[in-house]
Design a protein around this motif. Structure first.
Motif: not given
Length: 138
Positions: A95-124
């Protein structure tokens, strides 16, 4: 009238009442700066604009200051586990398609963590200014 003064003095002397009053003032300050802030279960929750996680602002009584908590450690651990499971599924399963889709979701999560850190700089910086002001008044 003396009874009301007694109640007000008791409430103001209570540390819990003072910290909740400070949270209300900080909430109004953040709303005035354009942040989407709300009080939830005694914590101040801020939703940053765009693609990012919610953050919490908590009052540290021991150090008498506010702390910004982005919960990045938990997010990174969960995205890493999701990525490892997707990689395992990609290698061992048909089931390669499901695994690739899940992998993409986890990579999007990593991007979200990086964006959160960049956006929280002013709030800090805003919270640090509040902490400095609070420290000067003590």
């Amino acid at each position: 009238m003396p009874f009301i003064r007694y109640l007000v003095s008791k409430a103001l002397n209570s540390r819990r009442a003072i910290t909740s009053l400070c949270r209300l003032v900080l909430n109004q300050h953040l709303l005035g700066l354009g942040y989407d802030a709300e009080l939830k279960q005694g914590k101040l929750t801020v939703k940053l604009p765009g693609f990012s996680h919610r953050i919490t602002i908590e009052y540290d009584i021991a150090h008498a200051r506010y702390d910004v908590n982005t919960h990045d450690f938990g997010h990174v651990i969960s995205y890493t586990l999701l990525f490892i499971l997707a990689l395992n599924g990609l290698i061992t399963s048909s089931m390669g398609f499901l695994s690739v889709f899940t992998m993409g979701g986890s990579l999007a999560g990593y991007v979200t963590v990086i964006l959160t850190e960049l956006k929280v700089k002013h709030l800090r910086q805003v919270i640090q200014a509040v902490n400095d002001t609070h420290k000067a008044t003590i």
